[in-house]
Design a protein around this motif. Sequence first.
Motif, PDB file in Angstrom:
ATOM      1  N   GLY A  41       0.813  -1.218   0.000  1.00 32.52           N
ATOM      2  CA  GLY A  41       0.000   0.000   0.000  1.00 32.52           C
ATOM      3  C   GLY A  41       0.843   1.263   0.000  1.00 32.52           C
ATOM      4  N   THR A  42       1.933   1.249   0.767  1.00 35.14           N
ATOM      5  CA  THR A  42       2.841   2.410   0.818  1.00 35.14           C
ATOM      6  C   THR A  42       3.459   2.665  -0.554  1.00 35.14           C
ATOM      7  N   ILE A  43       3.930   1.607  -1.202  1.00 34.10           N
ATOM      8  CA  ILE A  43       4.552   1.752  -2.525  1.00 34.10           C
ATOM      9  C   ILE A  43       3.520   2.213  -3.548  1.00 34.10           C
ATOM     10  N   LEU A  44       2.320   1.640  -3.489  1.00 27.75           N
ATOM     11  CA  LEU A  44       1.255   2.032  -4.420  1.00 27.75           C
ATOM     12  C   LEU A  44       0.936   3.515  -4.290  1.00 27.75           C
ATOM     13  N   GLY A  60       2.608  10.245  -4.785  1.00 27.33           N
ATOM     14  CA  GLY A  60       3.820  10.974  -4.446  1.00 27.33           C
ATOM     15  C   GLY A  60       4.461  10.552  -3.133  1.00 27.33           C
ATOM     16  N   PRO A  61       5.697  10.983  -2.926  1.00 28.16           N
ATOM     17  CA  PRO A  61       6.499  10.512  -1.787  1.00 28.16           C
ATOM     18  C   PRO A  61       5.978  10.923  -0.423  1.00 28.16           C
ATOM     19  N   TRP A  62       5.443  12.133  -0.301  1.00 30.37           N
ATOM     20  CA  TRP A  62       5.064  12.628   1.028  1.00 30.37           C
ATOM     21  C   TRP A  62       3.806  11.947   1.535  1.00 30.37           C
ATOM     22  N   VAL A  63       2.882  11.656   0.628  1.00 26.20           N
ATOM     23  CA  VAL A  63       1.666  10.938   1.011  1.00 26.20           C
ATOM     24  C   VAL A  63       2.028   9.506   1.405  1.00 26.20           C
ATOM     25  N   ALA A  64       2.950   8.901   0.646  1.00 16.48           N
ATOM     26  CA  ALA A  64       3.409   7.537   0.947  1.00 16.48           C
ATOM     27  C   ALA A  64       4.141   7.488   2.284  1.00 16.48           C
ATOM     28  N   LEU A  65       4.922   8.504   2.570  1.00 14.13           N
ATOM     29  CA  LEU A  65       5.624   8.601   3.863  1.00 14.13           C
ATOM     30  C   LEU A  65       4.619   8.496   5.006  1.00 14.13           C
ATOM     31  N   LEU A  66       3.525   9.251   4.898  1.00 16.56           N
ATOM     32  CA  LEU A  66       2.514   9.265   5.955  1.00 16.56           C
ATOM     33  C   LEU A  66       1.819   7.904   6.066  1.00 16.56           C
ATOM     34  N   ALA A  67       1.532   7.274   4.937  1.00 16.11           N
ATOM     35  CA  ALA A  67       0.887   5.953   4.941  1.00 16.11           C
ATOM     36  C   ALA A  67       1.791   4.913   5.613  1.00 16.11           C
ATOM     37  N   GLY A 124       8.432   4.731   1.494  1.00 10.59           N
ATOM     38  CA  GLY A 124       7.435   5.617   0.886  1.00 10.59           C
ATOM     39  C   GLY A 124       8.073   6.725   0.077  1.00 10.59           C
ATOM     40  N   LEU A 125       9.082   7.363   0.663  1.00 10.28           N
ATOM     41  CA  LEU A 125       9.800   8.425  -0.048  1.00 10.28           C
ATOM     42  C   LEU A 125      10.479   7.872  -1.302  1.00 10.28           C
ATOM     43  N   GLY A 126      11.136   6.727  -1.148  1.00 13.99           N
ATOM     44  CA  GLY A 126      11.834   6.123  -2.280  1.00 13.99           C
ATOM     45  C   GLY A 126      10.898   5.783  -3.419  1.00 13.99           C
ATOM     46  N   ALA A 127       9.769   5.157  -3.101  1.00 13.54           N
ATOM     47  CA  ALA A 127       8.795   4.772  -4.134  1.00 13.54           C
ATOM     48  C   ALA A 127       8.256   6.007  -4.856  1.00 13.54           C
ATOM     49  N   GLY A 128       7.966   7.059  -4.086  1.00 11.79           N
ATOM     50  CA  GLY A 128       7.440   8.279  -4.694  1.00 11.79           C
ATOM     51  C   GLY A 128       8.419   8.928  -5.651  1.00 11.79           C
TER      52      GLY A 128
END
Length: 199
Positions: free
Chosen positions: A44-47, A53-60, A86-90
């Motif tokens: 889910g974080t990578i998706l 984007g990275p910042w939304v993924a960071l929070l997830a 999360g940051l990396g995926a974004g």
Amino acid sequence: MKRSFKDDFNMLAMLLIPIGVAVNLVGFQVANVLKLPIFLDTIGTILIGVVAGPWVALLAGLITNLINAIFNPIYLPYALTSIAIGLGAGYLSKFGMFKQLGKVIISGIIITFIAVIVSAPITVLVFGGATGNTSAIITATFLAAGQELWTAVFSSSFITEVADKVVSVLIVYFIVKSMSDRYLSKMNYGELYMKRKQR
């Protein structure tokens, strides 16, 4: 495509966070129930990183670990790993690294290195080298073979993480490919993956 921190947190992106967290928690439980040698707790974080984007993924990623830590405090320090993933995926998504299968596999390997670089020191410094999961058995094997603790932990972390992260990014790749252009057009990074853009 230039985006600010504030741009990433639009309404749809915020609505994606609980969905991504739920996917992480379900993936983790499935892996546990089936006794899989992988975690499946960052899908889910990578998706979210890929489409929002990275910042939304960071929070997830952070929220996922905070919830897991309620049931098992061992997951709390590893929130840093989820944040980094999360940051990396974004950022990988921003540079089009989830558009083609070959690049997706490379992204999985890059995310593996990110996870190992962040999590292995936590495992050594906070938990003395073992947390009781699958990698602990591999670490013990390396230690028995004469490796130093740090080398053993980094080696075992890489072995367990590479399978998990490559499988996770492939799942994300096929999810994104199945999304309609109409839906993708509403996502922060969705236009990168719209079918009509790829022709």
